[in-house]
Design an enzyme around this catalytic site. Structure first.
Site, mmCIF file in Angstrom:
data_model
loop_
_atom_site.group_PDB
_atom_site.id
_atom_site.type_symbol
_atom_site.label_atom_id
_atom_site.label_comp_id
_atom_site.label_asym_id
_atom_site.label_seq_id
_atom_site.Cartn_x
_atom_site.Cartn_y
_atom_site.Cartn_z
ATOM 1 N N CYS A 79 3.370 -4.609 11.579
ATOM 2 C CA CYS A 79 3.081 -4.466 10.148
ATOM 3 C C CYS A 79 4.360 -4.517 9.332
ATOM 4 O O CYS A 79 4.421 -5.158 8.280
ATOM 5 C CB CYS A 79 2.293 -3.182 9.878
ATOM 6 S SG CYS A 79 3.142 -1.659 10.346
ATOM 7 N N CYS A 119 5.131 -3.709 -2.915
ATOM 8 C CA CYS A 119 3.875 -3.997 -2.218
ATOM 9 C C CYS A 119 3.061 -5.046 -2.987
ATOM 10 O O CYS A 119 2.892 -4.950 -4.199
ATOM 11 C CB CYS A 119 3.072 -2.705 -2.075
ATOM 12 S SG CYS A 119 1.463 -2.917 -1.297
ATOM 13 N N CYS A 163 -2.233 -5.940 12.631
ATOM 14 C CA CYS A 163 -2.286 -4.720 13.441
ATOM 15 C C CYS A 163 -3.151 -4.929 14.680
ATOM 16 O O CYS A 163 -4.332 -5.295 14.562
ATOM 17 C CB CYS A 163 -2.845 -3.573 12.603
ATOM 18 S SG CYS A 163 -3.022 -2.029 13.542
ATOM 19 N N ASP A 214 -11.018 7.754 -3.251
ATOM 20 C CA ASP A 214 -9.883 7.150 -3.943
ATOM 21 C C ASP A 214 -10.022 7.318 -5.451
ATOM 22 O O ASP A 214 -9.739 6.399 -6.211
ATOM 23 C CB ASP A 214 -9.792 5.670 -3.565
ATOM 24 C CG ASP A 214 -8.516 5.008 -4.067
ATOM 25 O OD1 ASP A 214 -7.508 5.718 -4.231
ATOM 26 O OD2 ASP A 214 -8.542 3.789 -4.307
#
Length: 308
Positions: free
Chosen positions: A191, A211, A245, A130
């Site tokens: 989700c 988000c 989830c 990342d």
């Protein structure tokens, strides 16, 4: 050492380094991803993350990151905690409980590369987690480690999604895994339904500007009033779409001591968070990814939740 032996060595060594998954893809231009990325950027779903507009070609072509790149080695590293925060408190995303994963995993990968070099000599490579324009989830899917779920995260039937992704892009010729062939989300929309800001606007398409992770970390301005009452006590990141989830029922606690939280983190109440000062913030989040928000941003997030 031929490529079969080297591939076996890499995958066995990955287990020694506590990676819970390792797959290998042939480096190539991700032609099929180009129009998706272009459309997502054009729609402005990246918000203030202007850096995502840069290096468009590099995101799609590992050969522009490492000269002569032949292989993308993808890894999964578990971060699911043994213990969690007080459910009545403000929440911090589980990945940020302990030390900054960028530092922890990068150190592991550098040592990993040294062991490969001891076997085959010097080669061209870069390690990532990342930390650069790499389409990590796409490469992980192409190396057989899982599928990309409706929340845009990589999912594994055996391991869920509470793991970090990391890569070694290199010029070594290796045996390549088959892409993960199927999607196991089916008709489930938990989700999408659970997201309080409706950031998952369609399957595998996230409007980052809605988000909670973006709002509490990436956004440097004030959080808009349209999100009043919708952050659901999250003050750094968000795990809602992962917590609901069904595949995460298979998540198991990590074994990385550096990911264990400061003891106070688990016991802090809302009153403790409301009263936190900068000195306590620095102690609590020493070497933590939470420091990205700085104390001022962290306070902003607390105050926004407090008022609603």
């Amino acid at each position: 050492m031929n490529k079969e032996q080297l591939t076996y060595f890499i995958k066995e060594k990955a287990k020694e380094y506590s990676f819970i998954g390792c797959g290998i893809s042939r480096s190539r231009f991700l032609e099929e991803e180009a129009p998706k990325l272009e459309k997502w950027l054009k729609e402005g779903y990246h918000g203030n993350m202007k850096y995502l507009e840069n290096n468009f070609d590099k995101r799609l072509n590992p050969g522009l990151l490492v000269d002569g790149a032949k292989s993308v080695i993808s890894f999964l590293y578990n971060y699911y905690p043994q213990e969690k925060q007080n459910s009545e408190s403000y929440h911090i995303a589980k990945y940020a409980y302990g030390e900054d994963y960028h530092l922890v995993i990068r150190e592991k990968l550098q040592k990993f590369v040294e062991e490969i070099q001891n076997k085959v000599g010097q080669f061209s490579y870069r390690v990532f987690t990342d930390s650069a324009p790499v389409m990590e989830r796409t490469w992980a899917q192409k190396s057989g480690l899982g599928w990309i779920g409706k929340n845009s995260l990589l999912l594994s039937k055996q391991k869920g999604s509470f793991f970090f992704l990391a890569e070694i892009i290199c010029d070594l010729e290796l045996n390549y895994d088959e892409a993960f062939p199927t999607n196991h989300c089916g008709s489930c929309t938990r989700c999408m339904d659970a997201c309080p800001t409706q950031a998952i606007i369609s399957e595998r398409v996230i409007d980052s500007t809605k988000c909670i992770s973006y709002l509490t970390i990436e956004l440097k301005d004030q959080i808009g009033e349209e999100f009043d009452g919708k952050l659901k006590d999250w003050i750094f990141g968000c795990d809602i779409c992962q917590d609901v989830c069904p595949w995460n029922r298979f998540s198991t606690p990590h074994t990385e001591d550096k990911f264990n939280p400061h003891p106070d983190l688990l016991s802090y109440t809302k009153n403790d968070w409301n009263d936190i000062n900068e000195e306590a913030f620095k102690i609590l989040f020493k070497n933590s990814a939470v420091k990205r928000t700085k104390f001022s941003g962290f306070q902003r997030n607390i105050l926004f939740n407090k008022k609603t």
